[in-house]
Write a protein that holds these residues in place. Sequence first.
Motif, short mmCIF file in Angstrom:
data_model
loop_
_atom_site.label_atom_id
_atom_site.label_comp_id
_atom_site.label_asym_id
_atom_site.label_seq_id
_atom_site.Cartn_x
_atom_site.Cartn_y
_atom_site.Cartn_z
N THR A 1 -5.05 86.81 32.23
CA THR A 1 -4.06 88.14 32.47
C THR A 1 -3.24 87.02 33.89
O THR A 1 -1.87 87.00 33.26
N ARG A 2 -3.66 87.22 35.10
CA ARG A 2 -3.26 85.87 36.19
C ARG A 2 -2.51 84.78 35.43
O ARG A 2 -0.89 84.43 35.65
N ASP B 1 0.86 85.26 33.08
CA ASP B 1 1.47 85.88 33.47
C ASP B 1 2.28 84.33 34.25
O ASP B 1 3.81 85.08 34.35
N THR B 2 1.95 83.73 35.05
CA THR B 2 2.20 82.38 35.66
C THR B 2 2.94 81.74 34.16
O THR B 2 4.23 81.32 34.63
N ASN C 1 4.30 82.60 31.98
CA ASN C 1 5.56 84.00 31.31
C ASN C 1 6.93 84.05 32.19
O ASN C 1 7.83 84.52 31.50
N ALA C 2 6.40 83.85 33.48
CA ALA C 2 7.53 84.01 34.45
C ALA C 2 8.40 82.82 33.92
O ALA C 2 8.58 81.30 34.50
N ARG D 1 7.88 83.11 39.63
CA ARG D 1 6.74 81.47 39.31
C ARG D 1 5.63 81.41 40.28
O ARG D 1 4.76 80.98 40.65
N LEU E 1 3.75 83.31 42.23
CA LEU E 1 2.25 83.67 40.51
C LEU E 1 1.41 82.35 40.87
O LEU E 1 0.50 82.48 41.42
#
Length: 117
Positions: free
Chosen positions: A6-7, A10-11, A13-14, A20, A23
């Motif tokens: 997930t992390r 998320d990175t 997708n930032a 970004r 993250l």
Amino acid sequence: MKEIVTRYLDTWNATDEAARAELLADHWSEDCAYVDPLAEVQGREAVGMTIQAVHAQFPGFVFTSVGEVDAHHQQVRFQWGLGPDGEEPVVVGFDVVVVDADQRIRDVRGFLDKVPA
């Protein structure tokens, strides 16, 4: 280890550079390495620039998890998709992520399974 995935996503997708960078600072080791068929970089800044280049090439696309996550010890492997939000992924890849003792992403080895012509 699903939280690591997930992390990681998320990175990727930032789209906001400051978000970004935060993250990367929070979840990636300072000396992290990232290698796939198109890139081989070392360090958070270089990973951030690689992510920025992907966003430039595929504007508006998002990374999603595809299938099950498989993990043991300090490593996790998973398949991901990249495409327009809510649609079939245009690109599909497979990554292995290794974390350090603090559960920060230390090493990524990526493979591309499906790429557009």
